[in-house]
Design an enzyme around this catalytic site. Structure first.
Site, mmCIF file in Angstrom:
data_model
loop_
_atom_site.group_PDB
_atom_site.id
_atom_site.type_symbol
_atom_site.label_atom_id
_atom_site.label_comp_id
_atom_site.label_asym_id
_atom_site.label_seq_id
_atom_site.Cartn_x
_atom_site.Cartn_y
_atom_site.Cartn_z
ATOM 1 N N GLU A 55 0.821 -1.206 0.000
ATOM 2 C CA GLU A 55 0.000 0.000 0.000
ATOM 3 C C GLU A 55 0.867 1.274 0.000
ATOM 4 O O GLU A 55 1.738 1.427 0.869
ATOM 5 C CB GLU A 55 -0.921 -0.031 1.240
ATOM 6 C CG GLU A 55 -1.771 1.196 1.457
ATOM 7 C CD GLU A 55 -2.824 1.426 0.367
ATOM 8 O OE1 GLU A 55 -3.344 0.452 -0.193
ATOM 9 O OE2 GLU A 55 -3.113 2.607 0.096
ATOM 10 N N THR A 95 -5.958 1.436 -5.376
ATOM 11 C CA THR A 95 -5.414 0.095 -5.111
ATOM 12 C C THR A 95 -5.957 -0.929 -6.106
ATOM 13 O O THR A 95 -5.224 -1.789 -6.599
ATOM 14 C CB THR A 95 -5.743 -0.331 -3.670
ATOM 15 O OG1 THR A 95 -5.068 0.551 -2.782
ATOM 16 C CG2 THR A 95 -5.300 -1.750 -3.383
ATOM 17 N N HIS A 145 -1.523 2.655 4.725
ATOM 18 C CA HIS A 145 -2.588 3.430 4.060
ATOM 19 C C HIS A 145 -2.654 4.821 4.686
ATOM 20 O O HIS A 145 -2.426 4.990 5.884
ATOM 21 C CB HIS A 145 -3.937 2.711 4.227
ATOM 22 C CG HIS A 145 -4.995 3.199 3.283
ATOM 23 N ND1 HIS A 145 -5.658 4.391 3.474
ATOM 24 C CD2 HIS A 145 -5.482 2.677 2.141
ATOM 25 C CE1 HIS A 145 -6.508 4.572 2.485
ATOM 26 N NE2 HIS A 145 -6.423 3.546 1.659
ATOM 27 N N ASP A 182 1.622 0.013 -4.824
ATOM 28 C CA ASP A 182 0.404 0.144 -5.637
ATOM 29 C C ASP A 182 0.214 1.546 -6.212
ATOM 30 O O ASP A 182 -0.208 1.716 -7.352
ATOM 31 C CB ASP A 182 -0.850 -0.347 -4.896
ATOM 32 C CG ASP A 182 -1.226 0.459 -3.666
ATOM 33 O OD1 ASP A 182 -0.461 1.360 -3.259
ATOM 34 O OD2 ASP A 182 -2.298 0.170 -3.090
ATOM 35 N N HIS A 183 0.510 2.563 -5.425
ATOM 36 C CA HIS A 183 0.310 3.933 -5.927
ATOM 37 C C HIS A 183 1.066 4.925 -5.055
ATOM 38 O O HIS A 183 1.715 4.545 -4.081
ATOM 39 C CB HIS A 183 -1.180 4.289 -6.016
ATOM 40 C CG HIS A 183 -1.957 4.013 -4.753
ATOM 41 N ND1 HIS A 183 -1.734 4.712 -3.591
ATOM 42 C CD2 HIS A 183 -2.933 3.119 -4.467
ATOM 43 C CE1 HIS A 183 -2.548 4.261 -2.645
ATOM 44 N NE2 HIS A 183 -3.283 3.283 -3.143
HETATM 45 C C1 GP9 Z 1 -8.699 -1.517 1.091
HETATM 46 C C2 GP9 Z 1 -7.548 -1.065 0.267
HETATM 47 C C3 GP9 Z 1 -7.445 0.422 0.187
HETATM 48 O O1 GP9 Z 1 -9.139 -2.790 0.799
HETATM 49 O O2 GP9 Z 1 -7.516 -1.681 -0.955
HETATM 50 O O3 GP9 Z 1 -7.575 0.877 -1.099
HETATM 51 P P1 GP9 Z 1 -7.257 2.391 -1.538
HETATM 52 O O4 GP9 Z 1 -8.048 3.293 -0.650
HETATM 53 O O5 GP9 Z 1 -5.775 2.629 -1.406
HETATM 54 O O6 GP9 Z 1 -7.670 2.393 -2.974
#
Ligand code: GP9
Length: 409
Positions: free
Chosen positions: A38, A80, A193, A252-253
């Protein structure tokens, strides 16, 4: 016409992309354990703050892995889910909304599907609500035999949104023992996150005088995740999985910070260096640890859509006519990454698109001289971005892979 043009594009690409390398087939028959991290960005890798390594375990892993040092996330508003989608289908995410939500039942030449066809057991692991990003519908559709969501994990220690990554990764590794060899496990970590606030006991970096509170929280958070990765790697070694598995980690980002002084600005090479800021802003790390393959740093521009073609090359499975847009990052050719909003980076140029997506209103940088050059120099990059994004959209909106599979049968 769009469908025919798209098919022709993929047929041409398949012919072009089969390049033999020393890496081809080196991972044949191994398990694949892929972990999406994340908001993990490459600007923290191999960096120290106040003399402390931010990611000591990943830094160590980097020396023993294929480490791709010029990879960028390609996500849009699906965040994500976009990253998962691109890594497992080698297509671009949508410009608006998430393909997971808008087209959850489409057919793709997805990584779990291809590996399943080649005798692999497959499972996805994410310790959060199964309905988030529609995963409970998407995962079986992509070819995952099992989806272990929050409902399948022991309570563990709560950190941030859910079970902390240390417990999540450890419990996931335990669940892999029940999978049939060879297997593909796809894990989506969550602790780092936004807003990145960590319990006091996990704020172990001494960084009170560094940046602003957001940056400090982010650094503590990625440092915690790095420790969880260290524990996970040790467990895989103890459980006898490390030597039989290709283990992949990628971000992921971006951090999603909207402040003027973002973490990436602070870590960019020079204050006010616009190209440097662009290069760092979307950078994510990509590690592929392949047993028996020596560590190497690969300096080639790429993105999440390139992860699957690279893996299929390593597993010796790339030759079929799959409908993938990404490239094999090990093929020694010029690298290129198209961002969902029209910007493009190659190993030589960076084209920054404008809001109206008109070529003439964008900016073209020469990466070697660090100077802006005539925007016409970037026209080939611009043309590639327009073509590839529209082909990808056609495939998703028209569910074209399903139609092609039917006619190819
Ligand atoms: C929660 C996670 C968060 O399941 O995938 O996603 P995001 O908010 O980063 O898109």
């Amino acid at each position: 016409k769009d469908r025919k043009d798209a098919k022709q594009w993929f047929d041409d690409k398949t012919k072009e992309k089969v390049v033999q390398t020393l890496y081809e087939g080196k991972a044949a028959g191994k398990n694949l354990i892929m972990v999406q991290l994340e908001a993990y960005q490459s600007f923290v890798i191999d960096k120290k703050v106040n003399g402390q390594e931010i990611t000591p375990n990943l830094n160590k892993l980097k020396k023993e892995s294929l480490y791709f040092n010029d990879i960028h996330h390609q996500t849009a508003s699906g965040r994500t889910s976009d990253a998962e989608f691109s890594a497992n289908t080698s297509l671009y995410p949508l410009a608006t909304g998430s393909a997971y939500v808008r087209f959850p039942r489409n057919e793709y030449d997805s990584l779990p599907y291809i590996l399943k066809e080649n005798g692999y057991d497959t499972a996805a692991f994410h310790a959060y609500k199964p309905g988030f990003w529609n995963r409970y519908i998407v995962y079986p559709n992509l070819g995952f035999n099992e989806f272990h969501s929050i409902e399948d994990f022991d309570e563990g220690e709560q950190v941030g949104w859910a079970i902390g990554d240390e417990s999540f990764l450890t419990q996931s590794a335990d669940k892999m023992k029940d999978m049939k060899d060879p297997f593909y496990s796809f894990l989506i970590a969550l602790t780092s996150h936004y807003p990145y606030t960590m319990p006091a006991k996990y704020q172990t970096l001494d960084i009170d005088d560094v940046g602003d509170v957001n940056l400090r929280n982010y650094l503590q958070s990625v440092h915690y995740v790095d420790q969880a990765i260290g524990t996970f790697i040790e467990k895989l070694k103890k459980d006898g999985l490390w030597e039989n598995s290709v283990v992949v980690f990628y971000g992921d980002h971006d951090t999603g910070y909207m402040q003027s002084k973002t973490p990436s600005t602070i870590f960019a090479n020079e204050e006010g260096d616009q190209l440097g800021e662009l290069e760092v802003k979307d950078g994510i790390p990509l590690f592929m640890h392949v047993p028996g393959v020596e560590g190497k740093e690969i300096d080639k521009a790429g993105g999440q859509i390139d992860i699957m073609p690279t893996l299929l090359h390593l597993f010796g499975l790339e030759k079929k006519n799959y409908h993938h847009i990404g490239n094999n990052l090990l093929d020694g050719k010029e690298g290129s990454v198209v961002f969902r909003y029209g910007s493009v980076k190659t190993d030589s140029y960076y084209y920054k698109s404008s809001y109206d997506l008109k070529l003439q209103n964008g900016t073209c940088y020469d990466i070697n001289t660090r100077q802006t050059v005539s925007v016409d120099t970037c026209k080939p990059l611009y043309d590639t971005s327009v073509e590839e994004l529209s082909i990808s959209d056609d495939v998703i909106f028209g569910n074209l892979v399903e139609q092609w599979h039917k006619t190819e049968k």
